[in-house]
Design a protein around this motif. Sequence first.
Motif, PDB file in Angstrom:
ATOM      1  N   LEU A 155     -34.482 -62.239  29.621  1.00 20.97           N
ATOM      2  CA  LEU A 155     -34.382 -62.152  28.159  1.00 20.97           C
ATOM      3  C   LEU A 155     -32.928 -62.076  27.692  1.00 20.97           C
ATOM      4  O   LEU A 155     -32.611 -61.409  26.712  1.00 20.97           O
ATOM      5  N   LEU A 156     -32.061 -62.803  28.361  1.00 22.70           N
ATOM      6  CA  LEU A 156     -30.640 -62.765  27.995  1.00 22.70           C
ATOM      7  C   LEU A 156     -30.386 -63.307  26.597  1.00 22.70           C
ATOM      8  O   LEU A 156     -29.443 -62.859  25.919  1.00 22.70           O
ATOM      9  N   GLU A 157     -31.197 -64.252  26.137  1.00 18.77           N
ATOM     10  CA  GLU A 157     -30.989 -64.772  24.786  1.00 18.77           C
ATOM     11  C   GLU A 157     -31.279 -63.690  23.744  1.00 18.77           C
ATOM     12  O   GLU A 157     -30.639 -63.662  22.684  1.00 18.77           O
ATOM     13  N   GLU A 158     -32.237 -62.805  24.022  1.00 22.05           N
ATOM     14  CA  GLU A 158     -32.480 -61.663  23.141  1.00 22.05           C
ATOM     15  C   GLU A 158     -31.259 -60.760  23.104  1.00 22.05           C
ATOM     16  O   GLU A 158     -30.795 -60.341  22.041  1.00 22.05           O
ATOM     17  N   THR A 159     -30.727 -60.467  24.279  1.00 21.30           N
ATOM     18  CA  THR A 159     -29.528 -59.625  24.374  1.00 21.30           C
ATOM     19  C   THR A 159     -28.364 -60.242  23.616  1.00 21.30           C
ATOM     20  O   THR A 159     -27.679 -59.555  22.847  1.00 21.30           O
ATOM     21  N   LYS A 160     -28.150 -61.521  23.786  1.00 24.71           N
ATOM     22  CA  LYS A 160     -27.017 -62.174  23.127  1.00 24.71           C
ATOM     23  C   LYS A 160     -27.165 -62.157  21.612  1.00 24.71           C
ATOM     24  O   LYS A 160     -26.177 -61.946  20.886  1.00 24.71           O
ATOM     25  N   ALA A 161     -28.374 -62.361  21.124  1.00 23.75           N
ATOM     26  CA  ALA A 161     -28.590 -62.329  19.668  1.00 23.75           C
ATOM     27  C   ALA A 161     -28.316 -60.928  19.111  1.00 23.75           C
ATOM     28  O   ALA A 161     -27.716 -60.779  18.041  1.00 23.75           O
ATOM     29  N   ILE A 162     -28.742 -59.906  19.840  1.00 19.09           N
ATOM     30  CA  ILE A 162     -28.497 -58.527  19.405  1.00 19.09           C
ATOM     31  C   ILE A 162     -27.009 -58.216  19.426  1.00 19.09           C
ATOM     32  O   ILE A 162     -26.465 -57.619  18.484  1.00 19.09           O
ATOM     33  N   LEU A 163     -26.321 -58.624  20.476  1.00 18.64           N
ATOM     34  CA  LEU A 163     -24.880 -58.372  20.570  1.00 18.64           C
ATOM     35  C   LEU A 163     -24.123 -59.099  19.459  1.00 18.64           C
ATOM     36  O   LEU A 163     -23.171 -58.551  18.873  1.00 18.64           O
ATOM     37  N   LYS A 164     -24.538 -60.310  19.149  1.00 16.20           N
ATOM     38  CA  LYS A 164     -23.890 -61.071  18.076  1.00 16.20           C
ATOM     39  C   LYS A 164     -24.088 -60.359  16.733  1.00 16.20           C
ATOM     40  O   LYS A 164     -23.159 -60.260  15.919  1.00 16.20           O
ATOM     41  N   PHE A 165     -25.281 -59.853  16.506  1.00 16.92           N
ATOM     42  CA  PHE A 165     -25.553 -59.086  15.287  1.00 16.92           C
ATOM     43  C   PHE A 165     -24.661 -57.846  15.216  1.00 16.92           C
ATOM     44  O   PHE A 165     -24.069 -57.550  14.160  1.00 16.92           O
ATOM     45  N   LEU A 166     -24.541 -57.122  16.307  1.00 24.23           N
ATOM     46  CA  LEU A 166     -23.709 -55.919  16.312  1.00 24.23           C
ATOM     47  C   LEU A 166     -22.257 -56.257  15.984  1.00 24.23           C
ATOM     48  O   LEU A 166     -21.609 -55.577  15.185  1.00 24.23           O
ATOM     49  N   ALA A 167     -21.748 -57.314  16.617  1.00 25.32           N
ATOM     50  CA  ALA A 167     -20.342 -57.675  16.417  1.00 25.32           C
ATOM     51  C   ALA A 167     -20.080 -58.169  15.003  1.00 25.32           C
ATOM     52  O   ALA A 167     -19.038 -57.859  14.409  1.00 25.32           O
ATOM     53  N   GLU A 168     -21.014 -58.929  14.443  1.00 30.28           N
ATOM     54  CA  GLU A 168     -20.766 -59.578  13.158  1.00 30.28           C
ATOM     55  C   GLU A 168     -21.231 -58.767  11.960  1.00 30.28           C
ATOM     56  O   GLU A 168     -20.657 -58.888  10.869  1.00 30.28           O
ATOM     57  N   GLU A 169     -22.268 -57.952  12.124  1.00 32.33           N
ATOM     58  CA  GLU A 169     -22.833 -57.249  10.968  1.00 32.33           C
ATOM     59  C   GLU A 169     -22.722 -55.728  11.032  1.00 32.33           C
ATOM     60  O   GLU A 169     -22.911 -55.074  10.005  1.00 32.33           O
ATOM     61  N   ILE A 170     -22.447 -55.188  12.187  1.00 33.17           N
ATOM     62  CA  ILE A 170     -22.263 -53.734  12.288  1.00 33.17           C
ATOM     63  C   ILE A 170     -20.777 -53.426  12.431  1.00 33.17           C
ATOM     64  O   ILE A 170     -20.129 -53.029  11.482  1.00 33.17           O
ATOM     65  N   ARG A 172     -17.247 -54.470  15.332  1.00 36.44           N
ATOM     66  CA  ARG A 172     -16.757 -54.767  16.680  1.00 36.44           C
ATOM     67  C   ARG A 172     -16.277 -53.496  17.374  1.00 36.44           C
ATOM     68  O   ARG A 172     -16.020 -53.509  18.579  1.00 36.44           O
ATOM     69  N   ASP A 173     -16.166 -52.418  16.627  1.00 38.29           N
ATOM     70  CA  ASP A 173     -15.798 -51.121  17.201  1.00 38.29           C
ATOM     71  C   ASP A 173     -17.021 -50.258  17.483  1.00 38.29           C
ATOM     72  O   ASP A 173     -16.891 -49.066  17.758  1.00 38.29           O
ATOM     73  N   VAL A 174     -18.217 -50.855  17.419  1.00 39.39           N
ATOM     74  CA  VAL A 174     -19.423 -50.076  17.682  1.00 39.39           C
ATOM     75  C   VAL A 174     -19.391 -49.563  19.128  1.00 39.39           C
ATOM     76  O   VAL A 174     -18.948 -50.259  20.042  1.00 39.39           O
ATOM     77  N   ARG A 224     -18.027 -58.933  25.602  1.00 45.42           N
ATOM     78  CA  ARG A 224     -16.558 -58.938  25.530  1.00 45.42           C
ATOM     79  C   ARG A 224     -16.048 -60.162  24.777  1.00 45.42           C
ATOM     80  O   ARG A 224     -15.074 -60.070  24.016  1.00 45.42           O
ATOM     81  N   ARG A 225     -16.694 -61.305  24.955  1.00 45.80           N
ATOM     82  CA  ARG A 225     -16.276 -62.502  24.226  1.00 45.80           C
ATOM     83  C   ARG A 225     -16.459 -62.327  22.723  1.00 45.80           C
ATOM     84  O   ARG A 225     -15.711 -62.902  21.922  1.00 45.80           O
ATOM     85  N   LEU A 226     -17.423 -61.532  22.331  1.00 44.32           N
ATOM     86  CA  LEU A 226     -17.649 -61.258  20.922  1.00 44.32           C
ATOM     87  C   LEU A 226     -16.651 -60.241  20.353  1.00 44.32           C
ATOM     88  O   LEU A 226     -16.637 -60.017  19.140  1.00 44.32           O
ATOM     89  N   GLY A 227     -15.857 -59.636  21.213  1.00 43.83           N
ATOM     90  CA  GLY A 227     -14.898 -58.645  20.743  1.00 43.83           C
ATOM     91  C   GLY A 227     -15.395 -57.220  20.848  1.00 43.83           C
ATOM     92  O   GLY A 227     -14.700 -56.289  20.401  1.00 43.83           O
ATOM     93  N   LEU A 228     -16.576 -57.005  21.403  1.00 45.13           N
ATOM     94  CA  LEU A 228     -17.069 -55.643  21.608  1.00 45.13           C
ATOM     95  C   LEU A 228     -16.323 -55.050  22.796  1.00 45.13           C
ATOM     96  O   LEU A 228     -16.146 -55.700  23.826  1.00 45.13           O
ATOM     97  N   TRP A 229     -15.907 -53.804  22.656  1.00 38.93           N
ATOM     98  CA  TRP A 229     -15.036 -53.235  23.696  1.00 38.93           C
ATOM     99  C   TRP A 229     -15.314 -51.755  23.996  1.00 38.93           C
ATOM    100  O   TRP A 229     -14.879 -51.252  25.030  1.00 38.93           O
ATOM    101  N   ARG A 230     -16.035 -51.078  23.132  1.00 40.58           N
ATOM    102  CA  ARG A 230     -16.268 -49.637  23.349  1.00 40.58           C
ATOM    103  C   ARG A 230     -17.598 -49.468  24.101  1.00 40.58           C
ATOM    104  O   ARG A 230     -18.661 -49.393  23.498  1.00 40.58           O
ATOM    105  N   PHE A 231     -17.510 -49.399  25.407  1.00 41.85           N
ATOM    106  CA  PHE A 231     -18.714 -49.293  26.231  1.00 41.85           C
ATOM    107  C   PHE A 231     -18.900 -47.858  26.711  1.00 41.85           C
ATOM    108  O   PHE A 231     -17.963 -47.226  27.201  1.00 41.85           O
ATOM    109  N   ALA A 232     -20.120 -47.365  26.563  1.00 47.51           N
ATOM    110  CA  ALA A 232     -20.428 -45.983  26.947  1.00 47.51           C
ATOM    111  C   ALA A 232     -20.494 -45.855  28.453  1.00 47.51           C
ATOM    112  O   ALA A 232     -20.782 -46.806  29.189  1.00 47.51           O
ATOM    113  N   ARG A 233     -20.249 -44.610  28.894  1.00 47.31           N
ATOM    114  CA  ARG A 233     -20.388 -44.286  30.328  1.00 47.31           C
ATOM    115  C   ARG A 233     -21.448 -43.211  30.487  1.00 47.31           C
ATOM    116  O   ARG A 233     -21.651 -42.393  29.595  1.00 47.31           O
TER     117      ARG A 233
END
Length: 307
Positions: free
Chosen positions: A240-255, A257-259, A298-307
């Motif tokens: 379901l990588l296409e689902e993941t990519k759509a969600i990540l794109k939404f986060l980067a563009e509408e929420i 990039r510092d999420v 990362r290509r979308l500019g998301l960079w704050r990843f939880a540990r």
Amino acid sequence: MRVSSSHPAYLELLATGELARRVERALDELSPCRVCPRGCAVDRRADRIGVCRIGRRARVASAFPHFGEEEVLRGRRGSGTVFFAGCNLRCVFCQNWEISQKAAGEELSAAELANVFLWLERQGVHNFNWVTPEHVVPQALEALLIAAEKGLRLPVVYNTSAYDAAVSLELLDGVVDLYLPDFKLWTPELARRYLGAADYPEAARAALRTMQRQVADLQVGPDGLARRGLLVRHLVMPGLLEETKAILKFLAEEISRDVYLNLMDQYHPAYRVGGERYPELNRRLTSSEYREAIAYARRLGLWRFAR
């Protein structure tokens, strides 16, 4: 994005009497029930059971200091998790299905639930963490008011599937310090098949927009603990990588990039997946699938990843 204040948001509402007014408004939402997007309209205030399998009182499956949450939540003393029983989704891959689908837990009055919150505070936890609270927002607020009047001072983590009603999130504005939604799926067809709710993606997108508007990007104190803001989880699922990519794109563009993002790789077949009906999910995620998800983020500019 570091802040020093650790005072929970609800103290201001408590002082002005607004928290008590929110409780009354929230309880009104139980009759007929409009607490979650299901809008099943049963009279839960009269203890009738909704789609969530919960009536007037919340059920709690467990409550304890949790050290498996994100580092910014667990710190050194843990996050005080309260696992609410029942659920408004029907996830076929649920790893806690006995709690969510069978509603296994102890039914508690508002005063008893308040005592759970206070007990967690005495254990020294950094926050208290409402897990699967979408269907018990009125009950949680009712208990919070009692506990706050008795001196509770822990920040609230709202740990949700993101299948939340707009009215519930409105009632939580100024109450919740940290929103922790798990955005599961993007397309209605797959949400219907795997979650039992075709409207889940639309509801989740609306919920995340509201959460971001209320608390903004995650702020971290000098001690490394989250103080306020949004932390998004997403479980990467096999095939379901296409689902993941759509969600990540939404986060980067509408929420933002510092999420703050926890892109999770721990999927394993559970609950109803082991049979013949969902063979496509009856395997673990591959390392290459997960790497592709991280690279895309990362290509979308998301960079704050939880540990």
